[in-house]
Design a protein around this motif. Structure first.
Motif, PDB file in Angstrom:
ATOM      1  N   ARG A 203       0.644  -4.163  14.146  1.00 51.25           N
ATOM      2  CA  ARG A 203      -0.709  -4.354  13.618  1.00 51.25           C
ATOM      3  C   ARG A 203      -0.702  -4.153  12.102  1.00 51.25           C
ATOM      4  NH1 ARG A 203      -2.683  -0.611  16.139  1.00 51.25           N
ATOM      5  NH2 ARG A 203      -2.987   0.956  14.528  1.00 51.25           N
ATOM      6  N   ASP A 204      -1.311  -5.088  11.386  1.00 55.97           N
ATOM      7  CA  ASP A 204      -1.521  -4.922   9.947  1.00 55.97           C
ATOM      8  C   ASP A 204      -2.932  -4.394   9.748  1.00 55.97           C
ATOM      9  OD1 ASP A 204      -1.801  -4.975   7.242  1.00 55.97           O
ATOM     10  OD2 ASP A 204      -1.558  -7.141   7.001  1.00 55.97           O
ATOM     11  N   ASP A 205      -3.051  -3.084   9.578  1.00 54.25           N
ATOM     12  CA  ASP A 205      -4.370  -2.502   9.367  1.00 54.25           C
ATOM     13  C   ASP A 205      -4.577  -2.091   7.907  1.00 54.25           C
ATOM     14  OD1 ASP A 205      -2.437  -0.567   9.742  1.00 54.25           O
ATOM     15  OD2 ASP A 205      -3.426   0.414  11.413  1.00 54.25           O
ATOM     16  N   LEU A 206      -3.806  -2.713   7.007  1.00 54.79           N
ATOM     17  CA  LEU A 206      -3.998  -2.483   5.569  1.00 54.79           C
ATOM     18  C   LEU A 206      -4.700  -3.670   4.920  1.00 54.79           C
ATOM     19  CD1 LEU A 206      -3.448  -0.693   3.064  1.00 54.79           C
ATOM     20  CD2 LEU A 206      -1.340  -1.992   2.756  1.00 54.79           C
ATOM     21  N   LYS A 207      -4.176  -4.862   5.165  1.00 49.59           N
ATOM     22  CA  LYS A 207      -4.729  -6.138   4.704  1.00 49.59           C
ATOM     23  C   LYS A 207      -4.449  -6.434   3.230  1.00 49.59           C
ATOM     24  CE  LYS A 207      -6.470  -6.716   8.787  1.00 49.59           C
ATOM     25  NZ  LYS A 207      -5.739  -7.555   9.757  1.00 49.59           N
ATOM     26  N   ARG A 208      -4.652  -5.474   2.314  1.00 46.19           N
ATOM     27  CA  ARG A 208      -4.440  -5.782   0.911  1.00 46.19           C
ATOM     28  C   ARG A 208      -4.108  -4.508   0.142  1.00 46.19           C
ATOM     29  NH1 ARG A 208     -10.224  -6.746  -2.173  1.00 46.19           N
ATOM     30  NH2 ARG A 208     -11.060  -4.635  -1.869  1.00 46.19           N
ATOM     31  N   ALA A 209      -3.569  -4.692  -1.069  1.00 38.16           N
ATOM     32  CA  ALA A 209      -3.224  -3.562  -1.929  1.00 38.16           C
ATOM     33  C   ALA A 209      -3.429  -3.974  -3.380  1.00 38.16           C
ATOM     34  CB  ALA A 209      -1.782  -3.136  -1.691  1.00 38.16           C
ATOM     35  N   PRO A 210      -3.771  -3.013  -4.256  1.00 35.44           N
ATOM     36  CA  PRO A 210      -4.022  -3.348  -5.657  1.00 35.44           C
ATOM     37  C   PRO A 210      -2.742  -3.744  -6.387  1.00 35.44           C
ATOM     38  CG  PRO A 210      -4.053  -0.977  -5.357  1.00 35.44           C
ATOM     39  CD  PRO A 210      -3.970  -1.573  -3.980  1.00 35.44           C
ATOM     40  N   ILE A 211      -2.855  -4.707  -7.266  1.00 36.31           N
ATOM     41  CA  ILE A 211      -1.721  -5.139  -8.081  1.00 36.31           C
ATOM     42  C   ILE A 211      -1.735  -4.337  -9.381  1.00 36.31           C
ATOM     43  CG2 ILE A 211      -0.700  -7.059  -9.354  1.00 36.31           C
ATOM     44  CD1 ILE A 211      -1.875  -8.929  -7.219  1.00 36.31           C
ATOM     45  N   VAL A 212      -0.648  -3.589  -9.607  1.00 37.81           N
ATOM     46  CA  VAL A 212      -0.540  -2.713 -10.768  1.00 37.81           C
ATOM     47  C   VAL A 212       0.805  -2.977 -11.438  1.00 37.81           C
ATOM     48  CG1 VAL A 212      -0.536  -0.333 -11.598  1.00 37.81           C
ATOM     49  CG2 VAL A 212      -1.964  -0.967  -9.639  1.00 37.81           C
ATOM     50  N   GLN A 213       0.823  -3.072 -12.739  1.00 38.69           N
ATOM     51  CA  GLN A 213       2.055  -3.323 -13.479  1.00 38.69           C
ATOM     52  C   GLN A 213       2.782  -2.015 -13.779  1.00 38.69           C
ATOM     53  OE1 GLN A 213       2.991  -6.501 -13.868  1.00 38.69           O
ATOM     54  NE2 GLN A 213       1.059  -7.010 -12.825  1.00 38.69           N
ATOM     55  N   GLY A 214       4.116  -2.118 -13.934  1.00 36.85           N
ATOM     56  CA  GLY A 214       4.899  -0.981 -14.404  1.00 36.85           C
ATOM     57  C   GLY A 214       5.613  -0.185 -13.345  1.00 36.85           C
ATOM     58  N   VAL A 215       5.501  -0.563 -12.071  1.00 36.59           N
ATOM     59  CA  VAL A 215       6.160   0.197 -11.006  1.00 36.59           C
ATOM     60  C   VAL A 215       7.598  -0.298 -10.869  1.00 36.59           C
ATOM     61  CG1 VAL A 215       6.086   0.907  -8.606  1.00 36.59           C
ATOM     62  CG2 VAL A 215       3.947   0.402  -9.818  1.00 36.59           C
ATOM     63  N   HIS A 216       8.568   0.555 -11.205  1.00 37.99           N
ATOM     64  CA  HIS A 216       9.977   0.178 -11.126  1.00 37.99           C
ATOM     65  C   HIS A 216      10.756   1.009 -10.111  1.00 37.99           C
ATOM     66  CE1 HIS A 216       9.795  -2.566 -14.531  1.00 37.99           C
ATOM     67  NE2 HIS A 216       9.185  -1.631 -15.232  1.00 37.99           N
ATOM     68  N   ASN A 217      10.187   2.125  -9.675  1.00 41.51           N
ATOM     69  CA  ASN A 217      10.904   3.033  -8.791  1.00 41.51           C
ATOM     70  C   ASN A 217      10.033   3.336  -7.578  1.00 41.51           C
ATOM     71  OD1 ASN A 217      12.151   5.296  -7.552  1.00 41.51           O
ATOM     72  ND2 ASN A 217      13.071   5.917  -9.487  1.00 41.51           N
ATOM     73  N   PHE A 218      10.540   3.006  -6.398  1.00 45.23           N
ATOM     74  CA  PHE A 218       9.779   3.191  -5.154  1.00 45.23           C
ATOM     75  C   PHE A 218       9.328   4.640  -4.988  1.00 45.23           C
ATOM     76  CE2 PHE A 218       9.600   3.978  -0.527  1.00 45.23           C
ATOM     77  CZ  PHE A 218       8.716   2.982  -0.148  1.00 45.23           C
TER      78      PHE A 218
END
Length: 379
Positions: A203-218
């Motif tokens: 089940r995908d119960d998230l649907k969407r996530a904000p797009i943010v720049q600068g993330v290089h490390n999980f």
């Protein structure tokens, strides 16, 4: 093999840097590191004293001439660099998921087999001390014949984590790729490696996530969660992967006459009430491991008819790598086994591309969500 093995690492984030440390601890030399962003890979190489840094994988293979490549990027980027490395005769250590599909994983497994190179698949939480303890107890007959296993976890992940590879099927995202792989590896290592049959629901119960720049490390992605998720200026990316799953499996075990039933239940976005856990049940007893990957204390239920926490055996305690973090400890263990195997030493079986390919095919099957029987017509 007298010479020290040379390792080229692909990936500059948490996994890439963890692989560097693990292979160095195993006695190998890190000769280079490759990443997608020039500035980032140069900074990591300088910080970790790695002689070669670049953004072109093929050029790095030619320049560094590695014996081993360590693939520590998101799963959707694994296929091409692994194929190139196998063609050059490199042994391959690969993060899970192996690739984004069962077919591409199977292709790489066959290429590696035909080329005669060794492979390691880092579904590596099977090497936590408590899991190793459980494996020993089951083999010694402490629970009799294994009958069933349950793996229960609830992560309550923040819905505002920035959009990235973990939200995308083609990039190797989803909770099956990044949670189920570890639990399947744990259960098979303890009970038996042969998966006979499987069914599941996602089940995908998230649907969407904000797009943010600068993330290089999980590992630091939470630092970039927007303060106001209702900000109208935010851009959003669409999730197309599962954030919760329920899977049932039947495994063949050399310790039992009948197949062992296994339940894998994971809620990525919901809170836990009781502890996450893994439990192995048998005809004479049970073993409880605290934690979503069973890395917490081990408790045993047997002839006393009550639960009792057991200490780690001294040899298992002594074998634990002296590094911080369960993930890092497991990388160190698998990297050491892999290096020893390449050097021609005798080692116990470890997860390879054979398992990685099978896991990806299993994940593909679960994601079809077609195991349901319609009963609306029943009286």
């Amino acid at each position: 093999m007298a010479d020290r093995l040379k390792v080229l690492v692909f990936g500059t984030g948490f996994a890439g840097q963890g692989h560097v440390d693990a292979f160095r601890a195993a006695g190998a030399d890190i000769v280079g590191i490759v990443g997608r962003t020039g500035g980032v890979v140069s900074d990591v190489a300088r910080k970790m004293a790695i002689p070669y840094a670049g953004t072109d994988w093929d050029a790095a293979l030619a320049a560094c001439q590695p014996d081993i490549v360590s693939i520590a990027t998101p799963g959707g980027t694994h296929y091409a660099p692994i194929k190139q490395a196998i063609a050059r005769g490199c042994h391959v250590f690969c993060e899970k998921p192996m690739t984004a599909s069962g077919d591409t994983s199977a292709e790489l497994y066959e290429l590696a087999r035909k080329r005669g190179v060794k492979t390691a698949y880092a579904a590596s939480f099977r090497y936590t001390p408590s899991v190793l303890h459980a494996k020993r107890l089951v083999a010694e007959g402490a629970i009799g014949e294994p009958t069933e296993v349950e793996c229960i976890s609830h992560f309550n992940l923040e819905r505002g984590i920035p959009f990235g590879w973990s939200h995308s099927k083609k990039d190797g995202g989803g909770r099956l790729n990044n949670n189920f792989t570890h639990n399947l590896s744990i259960v098979t290592s303890v009970v038996g490696e042969t998966v006979l049959s499987i069914l599941g629901e996602v089940r995908d119960d998230l649907k969407r996530a904000p797009i943010v720049q600068g993330v290089h490390n999980f590992a630091t992605r939470r630092d970039y969660i927007p303060e106001d998720l209702n900000d109208p200026s935010l851009e959003w990316g669409e999730s197309d992967v599962e954030w919760s799953y329920t899977v049932m499996a039947r495994l063949r075990s050399s310790f039992a006459a009948e197949p062992v039933s296994v339940l894998f239940k994971h809620g990525g976005l919901v809170p836990r009430f009781h502890d996450d856990h893994i439990v192995f049940y048998g005809t004479k007893g049970a073993i409880y491991l605290k934690g979503h990957y069973g890395s917490g204390p081990l408790s045993y239920w047997g002839e006393s008819k009550s639960w009792a926490e057991l200490p780690l055996p001294p040899d298992i305690q002594a074998s634990r790598p002296d590094v911080t973090g369960e993930t890092e400890q497991c990388w160190h263990t698998l990297a050491e086994i892999f290096v020893r195997d390449i050097r021609g030493e005798e080692v116990a079986p470890y997860p390879t591309f054979r398992e990685g390919s099978r896991y990806q095919h299993i994940i593909d099957l679960i994601r079809t969500n077609d195991a349901w029987t319609d009963v609306q017509h029943l009286a």
